[in-house]
Scaffold this motif. Structure first.
Motif, mmCIF file in Angstrom:
data_model
loop_
_atom_site.group_PDB
_atom_site.id
_atom_site.type_symbol
_atom_site.label_atom_id
_atom_site.label_comp_id
_atom_site.label_asym_id
_atom_site.label_seq_id
_atom_site.Cartn_x
_atom_site.Cartn_y
_atom_site.Cartn_z
ATOM 1 N N GLY A 118 0.916 -1.902 -0.418
ATOM 2 C CA GLY A 118 0.059 0.032 0.350
ATOM 3 C C GLY A 118 0.872 1.229 0.024
ATOM 4 N N TYR A 119 2.049 0.779 0.400
ATOM 5 C CA TYR A 119 2.516 2.443 0.628
ATOM 6 C C TYR A 119 3.461 2.473 -0.643
ATOM 7 C CZ TYR A 119 3.480 3.663 5.419
ATOM 8 O OH TYR A 119 2.780 3.913 6.985
ATOM 9 N N ILE A 120 3.367 1.896 -1.437
ATOM 10 C CA ILE A 120 4.127 1.941 -2.490
ATOM 11 C C ILE A 120 3.231 1.999 -3.973
ATOM 12 C CG2 ILE A 120 5.647 0.781 -4.232
ATOM 13 C CD1 ILE A 120 6.509 -0.515 -2.508
ATOM 14 N N SER B 223 -8.377 4.443 -5.387
ATOM 15 C CA SER B 223 -7.613 4.650 -6.913
ATOM 16 C C SER B 223 -6.780 6.314 -6.499
ATOM 17 C CB SER B 223 -8.316 4.727 -7.996
ATOM 18 O OG SER B 223 -7.243 5.182 -9.354
ATOM 19 N N ARG B 224 -5.496 6.634 -6.162
ATOM 20 C CA ARG B 224 -4.837 7.459 -5.817
ATOM 21 C C ARG B 224 -5.328 8.336 -7.635
ATOM 22 N NH1 ARG B 224 -0.284 7.061 -1.636
ATOM 23 N NH2 ARG B 224 -1.737 5.617 -0.448
ATOM 24 N N LEU B 225 -4.825 7.691 -8.600
ATOM 25 C CA LEU B 225 -5.491 8.926 -10.044
ATOM 26 C C LEU B 225 -5.920 8.415 -10.581
ATOM 27 C CD1 LEU B 225 -2.162 6.782 -10.921
ATOM 28 C CD2 LEU B 225 -2.065 8.125 -9.688
ATOM 29 N N PHE C 163 -0.702 3.898 4.974
ATOM 30 C CA PHE C 163 -0.684 4.192 3.574
ATOM 31 C C PHE C 163 -1.800 4.846 3.143
ATOM 32 C CE2 PHE C 163 -1.594 0.196 3.299
ATOM 33 C CZ PHE C 163 -3.084 0.296 3.257
ATOM 34 N N GLY C 164 -1.735 5.874 1.988
ATOM 35 C CA GLY C 164 -3.137 6.453 1.860
ATOM 36 C C GLY C 164 -4.143 7.663 2.756
ATOM 37 N N THR C 165 -3.107 7.785 4.358
ATOM 38 C CA THR C 165 -3.928 9.184 4.572
ATOM 39 C C THR C 165 -3.582 10.399 4.108
ATOM 40 O OG1 THR C 165 -1.681 8.993 6.170
ATOM 41 C CG2 THR C 165 -3.731 7.512 7.093
ATOM 42 N N GLY C 166 -2.473 10.946 2.945
ATOM 43 C CA GLY C 166 -2.698 11.911 2.349
ATOM 44 C C GLY C 166 -1.736 12.411 2.820
ATOM 45 N N LYS C 167 -0.579 12.436 3.090
ATOM 46 C CA LYS C 167 1.037 13.204 3.719
ATOM 47 C C LYS C 167 1.422 13.741 2.467
ATOM 48 C CE LYS C 167 2.784 8.644 4.978
ATOM 49 N NZ LYS C 167 1.584 7.999 4.973
ATOM 50 N N THR C 168 1.179 12.399 1.315
ATOM 51 C CA THR C 168 2.128 13.268 0.128
ATOM 52 C C THR C 168 1.345 14.912 -0.390
ATOM 53 O OG1 THR C 168 2.714 11.316 -0.500
ATOM 54 C CG2 THR C 168 2.908 12.785 -2.285
ATOM 55 N N VAL C 169 -0.420 14.652 -0.820
ATOM 56 C CA VAL C 169 -1.214 15.499 -0.948
ATOM 57 C C VAL C 169 -1.190 16.653 -0.491
ATOM 58 C CG1 VAL C 169 -2.904 16.302 -1.197
ATOM 59 C CG2 VAL C 169 -3.014 13.653 -2.278
ATOM 60 N N LEU C 170 -1.043 16.521 1.145
ATOM 61 C CA LEU C 170 -1.100 17.725 1.617
ATOM 62 C C LEU C 170 0.445 18.331 1.913
ATOM 63 C CD1 LEU C 170 -1.835 19.565 4.251
ATOM 64 C CD2 LEU C 170 -0.982 17.816 5.910
ATOM 65 N N GLU D 41 10.017 7.292 -2.818
ATOM 66 C CA GLU D 41 8.680 7.400 -3.158
ATOM 67 C C GLU D 41 8.418 6.622 -4.606
ATOM 68 O OE1 GLU D 41 5.628 7.155 -0.669
ATOM 69 O OE2 GLU D 41 7.404 7.008 0.987
ATOM 70 N N ARG D 42 7.026 7.523 -5.119
ATOM 71 C CA ARG D 42 7.008 7.377 -6.321
ATOM 72 C C ARG D 42 7.023 7.903 -7.770
ATOM 73 N NH1 ARG D 42 2.743 6.884 -2.630
ATOM 74 N NH2 ARG D 42 1.934 5.088 -2.181
ATOM 75 N N GLY D 43 7.344 7.504 -8.231
ATOM 76 C CA GLY D 43 7.812 8.749 -10.122
ATOM 77 C C GLY D 43 6.727 8.764 -10.164
ATOM 78 N N ASN E 40 -10.636 20.350 0.121
ATOM 79 C CA ASN E 40 -10.385 19.198 -0.709
ATOM 80 C C ASN E 40 -9.469 20.001 -1.527
ATOM 81 O OD1 ASN E 40 -10.513 18.333 -3.610
ATOM 82 N ND2 ASN E 40 -12.479 16.971 -3.216
ATOM 83 N N THR E 41 -8.273 19.687 -1.982
ATOM 84 C CA THR E 41 -6.772 19.571 -2.720
ATOM 85 C C THR E 41 -7.483 20.172 -3.797
ATOM 86 O OG1 THR E 41 -5.451 18.897 -1.149
ATOM 87 C CG2 THR E 41 -4.706 19.877 -3.167
ATOM 88 N N PHE E 42 -8.528 18.876 -4.431
ATOM 89 C CA PHE E 42 -9.296 18.991 -6.233
ATOM 90 C C PHE E 42 -9.421 20.617 -6.049
ATOM 91 C CE2 PHE E 42 -7.265 15.139 -4.050
ATOM 92 C CZ PHE E 42 -6.393 15.016 -5.454
HETATM 93 N N1 ATP Z 1 -6.220 17.311 1.116
HETATM 94 C C1 ATP Z 1 -6.857 16.505 0.699
HETATM 95 N N2 ATP Z 1 -8.179 16.653 -0.796
HETATM 96 C C2 ATP Z 1 -8.303 15.534 -0.953
HETATM 97 N N3 ATP Z 1 -8.114 14.652 -1.818
HETATM 98 C C3 ATP Z 1 -6.928 13.596 -0.359
HETATM 99 C C4 ATP Z 1 -6.287 15.194 0.043
HETATM 100 N N4 ATP Z 1 -5.420 14.664 0.783
HETATM 101 C C5 ATP Z 1 -5.181 12.636 -0.393
HETATM 102 N N5 ATP Z 1 -6.649 12.986 -0.593
HETATM 103 C C6 ATP Z 1 -7.199 11.750 -1.353
HETATM 104 O O1 ATP Z 1 -5.994 10.405 -0.896
HETATM 105 C C7 ATP Z 1 -5.333 9.739 -1.528
HETATM 106 C C8 ATP Z 1 -4.552 9.438 -0.224
HETATM 107 O O2 ATP Z 1 -3.209 10.356 -0.179
HETATM 108 P P1 ATP Z 1 -1.596 10.355 -0.447
HETATM 109 O O3 ATP Z 1 -1.252 10.207 -1.479
HETATM 110 O O4 ATP Z 1 -1.214 11.843 -0.179
HETATM 111 O O5 ATP Z 1 -0.876 9.728 0.176
HETATM 112 P P2 ATP Z 1 -0.080 8.838 1.054
HETATM 113 O O6 ATP Z 1 -0.076 9.168 3.021
HETATM 114 O O7 ATP Z 1 1.481 10.433 0.972
HETATM 115 O O8 ATP Z 1 0.689 7.948 0.880
HETATM 116 P P3 ATP Z 1 1.733 7.229 0.671
HETATM 117 O O9 ATP Z 1 1.978 6.551 2.559
HETATM 118 O O10 ATP Z 1 1.036 4.911 0.309
HETATM 119 O O11 ATP Z 1 2.477 7.938 0.156
HETATM 120 C C9 ATP Z 1 -5.348 10.943 -2.543
HETATM 121 O O12 ATP Z 1 -4.871 10.074 -4.006
HETATM 122 C C10 ATP Z 1 -6.111 11.912 -2.311
HETATM 123 O O13 ATP Z 1 -7.452 10.932 -3.257
#
Ligand code: ATP
Ligand code: MG
Lengths: 446, 538
Positions: free
Chosen positions: A325-327, A354-356, B225-232, B252-254, B493-495
């Motif tokens: 999940g982290y990748i 789906s993140r994309l 994972f998926g909690t929104g670190k990268t988006v934030l 992290e991801r390409g 919402n970031t989007f």
């Molecule tokens: N501020 C936001 N507004 C809207 N959607 C968001 C926001 N933050 C996160 N998301 C949603 O959550 C998904 C996962 O976020 P993100 O990729 O930032 O997770 P992550 O914590 O970086 O995960 P990982 O550790 O696996 O890299 C995004 O693809 C998006 O769909």
């Protein structure tokens, strides 16, 4: 470059699938060696570690029958390469790229190292072209796009297999939408499957009638080949995608078997174990596979990955699904509870993601109202699911009318939207079904 | 100095080369792969190699460059995209294609690019080490050039210059050029460090209002994972009120980097209107790129960040994710067969991290300017378990803890910052600052927000036992307002267009919601019906 192959008979120790060879004059990291048994049969191995003149070799097969004095080790001066040509299609190979369909190996047009090279991040094109899978829970709520890696998180006994087979059957839609012209191809990598599972997939592959190449490592095949099969598959995928312009879908099942093989090999090497015995480098190791998905600017073709991961003990925090999940760019999570209620596919959309998706949907890609419909379905279903806990405590009669509406919605959502007894849906049908459901409950305004 | 390779283990090689010093840079093997000496012992020198050692042979030559790993600092950094060793990725791609082949070397800065140079010293003037002797206009940033040696100016260029040419000649023969090298593991010096006094405005309401960050401060962002670190982090990179942003994609991801590159080339900085990329430096060492370069990437990034801080800029360094850096450290340590600490991490993990955090700060620079370097680092705890070593090591050093919550993320509440667990040590000072600069009501409204959220949580527990029917009207009102706070205020919402908020807008939004609540409370007390009140509020 050395002129000839070097032969040594200075093996000093053999331990499970590891061989220690002494007094080796010149050797490369990752170099392929051939180990000749006393009976003349050869097995392959790879240089793992070099310290002065002592070399540690990882064997790609059983060490049974090897002995210290009569075993010869032949150093080949090259790293592991995959043979490449489009005639790889419609063929099946084992985890060492040996044909298992009774035909001879095709004539290679090129060779490439199976570890590949990282895609330069500035050369990547952002994945944004919609792929229709036929499943409402994916197309509607967790949209897959070309170049994405989206695993299916399953549990033992859940129908991930049937889902993958259905996606394979419907994946031809990529071809219809593909602008790149090279066409679609499937690379199927089976890791540690039982014969029964394998036979099931084989039927699915034959039924889909599009181009494929399969790499098959069954449960009783060598463990080390389990680590190589995905690399062969991905090297072929890169060739088909980025040299031949095809949209390649790589299905790998089951990555849990891959990780277990990794742990087994690491333990044999007496490496320091990390969480639950899996090696500390498992993240980088998995990333070196998953990151081979993608698209490249200015080139046609794409690699999309759909790996299957079985969560040990149904636990999503287990290192295998956790690191995956982290990748990956999201995950499709299957639920035992939905399965037990007879719902297929048993996708729990709440932890799925789906993140994309953002880039892949909307006008020109799917439909203008896609995002709005997805958000509403998600929101009201999540509310309904939350209320189920409350229902257990206070009973349905103790709840307000609005709350009861949400409970009913959640149920209908699972039984009508998630449930797909009627076969595949187009994305249009998916969105229409979602909208109709929202309207029925009066939830269709934001 | 020359020698040869005698052993190879994972990302490390053993070298027979007498005379090597710790942290010397080496080129190892026929492919001339970059490495750095990290251990000296009876078995020889051990170097960590920044590229895959696959195919490298024992007996191949190695040479020492006699100096440590450095980055090149000068005009042209802004807008660049580097790997962990400061190789410019677009230039490497143009030369060798879309896959990164081992052994490719490339100058970090465009040596032939022409810049407009304004001298700040004249012939006859004295110049000290670290003193600015001239400036260049770099994409809207005044880029000061610092002397790396002292002397008296004999001749000074002006107008169009390139990095290759000397800009000043010193009496007695020395020359000054626009670019210089700096070893990445050595912090650039400063004169004085201050406690942070001004907020780092992120544009995220939940952060700026509830857990404010400070210029020169540090924050950690742990989450599964998926909690929104990268988006934030990316949202903050876009909207933060700073002069320069350095973003490190560390293991992290390409595709995320591709996404960000595309966006940053088109979006504009909300504070100045210039294209975002013009204030940004990106370091991309994705998860499939060599681990040793991943280990170096955060130092490469922080050195470039310090360089702009020295010009008196407010710089923000974002790293995603520091856990991947720690894992790289662990991989190298295990190849060295060092005694492992907790979960296999080397025992020096915490001290290395602490020294990295210590490179942040609000400082008076060597040339008397005030600059700041702030850091926001994401943490990816395995299984979301915050007791693991990297999270714990960060906790000891970070000034703010913004905990991302899987539960909130699953409910699609983003940013998924948990408002009960998170904290900011800069809270008091920054709240006072906002009270003075934005609105005196800031602190009061914030307290009221915290209180309402806490009361909601209590009431929810009660409701789970007695049912919602068992609650008073006043309780229902609290639940109602708290839900609105969560959905309309904390959530962003970031989007869509709500992605960014100024402190003024943040405050107005909070005030509007809370004023309505206060008014509704008063009406309830007067005996009005809750249903009527709620209907009118909607
Ligand atoms: N501020 C936001 N507004 C809207 N959607 C968001 C926001 N933050 C996160 N998301 C949603 O959550 C998904 C996962 O976020 P993100 O990729 O930032 O997770 P992550 O914590 O970086 O995960 P990982 O550790 O696996 O890299 C995004 O693809 C998006 O769909
Ligand atoms: Mg991330």
């Amino acid at each position: 470059m050395r002129l000839a192959e070097h032969v040594y008979s200075t093996v000093s120790a053999i331990r499970s699938q590891l061989l220690l060879v002494e007094k080796v004059a010149e050797v490369r990291m990752g170099e392929i060696v051939r180990v000749r048994r006393p009976d003349g049969r050869e097995i392959e191995g790879e240089v793992l570690l070099v310290s002065g003149e002592t070399v540690l070799v990882q064997l790609f097969g059983e060490s049974r029958g090897l002995d210290i004095s009569a075993t010869a080790v032949i150093f080949t001066d090259s790293v592991k390469q995959a043979p490449l040509a489009e005639t790889v299609l419609h063929r099946m190979f084992d985890g060492s790229f040996r044909p298992i369909d009774g035909l001879p190996l095709f004539v290679p047009e090129a060779w490439a190292p199976i570890t590949g090279h990282p895609i330069n991040p500035s050369s990547r094109a952002r994945p944004q072209e919609f792929i229709e899978t036929g499943f409402a829970t994916i197309d509607g709520l967790n949209t897959l796009v070309k170049g994405q890696k989206l695993p299916i998180f399953s549990c033992a006994g859940l129908p991930a297999r049937e889902m993958v087979a259905a996606i394979l059957k419907n994946a031809r839609v990529i071809e219809a939408k593909g602008e790149s012209g090279g066409g679609f191809a499937l690379v199927f990598v089976a890791l540690g499957l039982t014969y029964h599972e394998y036979a099931f997939y084989l039927d699915a592959i034959r039924a889909m009638r599009s181009d494929y190449a399969a790499f098959v490592n069954l449960a009783d095949d060598p463990v080390v080949e389990r680590l190589m099969a995905p690399r062969f598959g991905l090297t072929v995928a890169e060739y088909l995608a980025f040299e031949k312009g095809r949209d390649v879908l790589v299905v790998i099942t089951d990555m849990t078997n891959y990780c277990d093989a990794l742990r087994e090999v690491a333990t044999a090497r007496e490496e320091l174990p990390g969480r639950r015995g899996y090696p500390g480098y498992m993240y980088s190791e998995l990333a070196s596979l998953y990151e081979r998905a993608g698209r490249i600017k200015g080139r046609p073709g794409s690699i999309t990955m759909l790996p299957v991961v079985t969560m040990p003990e149904d636990d999503i925090t287990h290192p295998i699904p956790d690191l995956t999940g982290y990748i990956t760019e999201g995950q499709i999570v299957l639920s035992r509870e939905l399965h037990q209620r007879g719902i297929f596919p048993p996708v729990d959309v709440l932890p799925s993601l789906s993140r994309l998706m953002q880039q892949g949907i909307g006008p020109g890609r799917t439909r203008a109202d896609h995002r709005a419909i997805a958000n509403l379905l998600y929101r009201h279903y999540a509310r309904g699911r939350d209320l189920r806990n409350l229902e257990v405590i206070v009973g349905r009669d103790g709840m307000s009318e609005a709350d009861r509406g949400h409970l009913d919605f959640a149920k209908a959502f699972e039984e009508e939207f998630v449930q797909q007894t009627g076969g595949r849906r187009t994305v249009g049908q998916t969105l229409d079904a979602g909208l109709a459901l929202l309207r029925r409950f009066g939830f269709d305004s934001p | 100095m020359e020698g040869k390779i005698t052993g190879i283990a994972g990302p490390t090689v053993t070298l027979a080369m007498p005379g090597l010093k710790m942290y010397d840079r080496v080129l190892a093997g026929a492919a001339r792969l970059f490495g750095e000496v990290i251990r000296l012992g009876p078995e020889g020198a051990v170097a960590q190699v920044y590229e895959s050692t696959r195919g490298m042979g024992v007996g191949e030559p190695a040479i020492s460059l006699g100096k440590p790993l450095t980055v090149r600092l000068g005009p042209g950094l802004l807008g660049a995209i580097y790997d962990g060793l400061q190789r410019p990725l677009p230039e490497v791609a143009a030369a060798t294609g879309p896959f990164i082949l081992p052994g490719s070397q490339w100058p970090a800065l465009a040596e032939e690019r022409v810049w407009a140079f304004v001298p700040l010293k004249q012939p006859g003037d004295k110049v000290a080490v670290g003193e600015p002797y001239g400036a260049i206009e770099e994409d809207g940033t005044r880029h000061f050039l610092f002397a790396d040696q002292a002397g008296t100016v004999a001749a000074m260029a002006s107008g169009s210059i390139t990095l290759a040419q000397p800009l000043a000649e010193l009496v007695g023969g020395g020359t000054l050029t626009a670019a210089q090298e700096w070893p990445i593991r050595i912090p650039r010096p400063w004169r004085r460090k201050f406690a942070p006094t001004t907020p780092l405005i992120t544009g995220q309401r939940v952060i700026d209002f509830l857990f404010p960050l400070a210029r020169g401060g540090t924050a950690m962002l742990p989450g599964g994972f998926g909690t929104g670190k990268t988006v934030l982090e990316q949202a903050i990179a876009k909207f933060a009120e700073v002069d320069i942003v350095v973003y490190v994609g560390c293991g992290e991801r390409g595709n995320e980097m591709a996404d960000m590159l595309e966006e940053f080339a088109t979006l504009t900085d909300p504070w100045t209107g210039r294209t975002l990329m013009r204030r940004t430096i990106m370091v991309a060492n994705t998860s499939n790129m060599p681990v040793a370069a991943r280990e170096a990437s955060i130092y490469t990034a922080v050195t470039m960040a310090e360089y702009y801080r020295d010009m008196g800029c407010h710089v923000l360094l974002l790293a995603d994710s520091i856990s991947r850096w720690a894992e790289a450290l662990r991989e190298i340590s295990s190849a060295l067969e060092e005694m492992p600490g907790e979960e296999g991490y080397p025992t020096y993990l915490a001290s290395r991290l602490a020294s990295f955090f210590a490179r942040a700060g609000m400082v008076e620079t060597m040339s008397g300017k005030i600059g700041s370097l702030s850091m926001i680092l994401s943490v990816s705890p395995p299984g979301g378990d915050l007791t693991e070593p990297t999270t714990q090591a960060c906790l000891r050093a970070a000034g703010a803890f913004l905990m991302l919550d899987t539960g909130l993320a699953h409910r699609r509440h983003f940013p998924a910052i948990n408002w009960f667990q998170s904290y900011s040590l800069y809270d008091q000072e920054m709240t006072a600052y906002f009270g003075k600069e934005v609105d005196p009501a800031w602190a009061g409204l914030k307290r009221q927000t915290h209180t309402l959220l806490q009361r909601e949580e209590k009431l929810r527990e009660v409701a789970e036992i007695v049912g919602a029917e068992g609650l008073q009207d006043a309780d229902h009102l609290v639940m109602h307002t708290a839900a609105r706070l969560r959905q309309e205020f904390l959530r962003q919402n970031t989007f869509d267009s709500d992605a960014f908020s100024t402190p003024k807008l943040t405050l107005e939004k909070a005030a509007r919601l809370l004023d309505q609540h206060t008014a509704a409370e008063a009406r309830l007390a007067r005996g009005d019906f809750l249903t009527d009140i709620l209907r009118e509020m909607a």
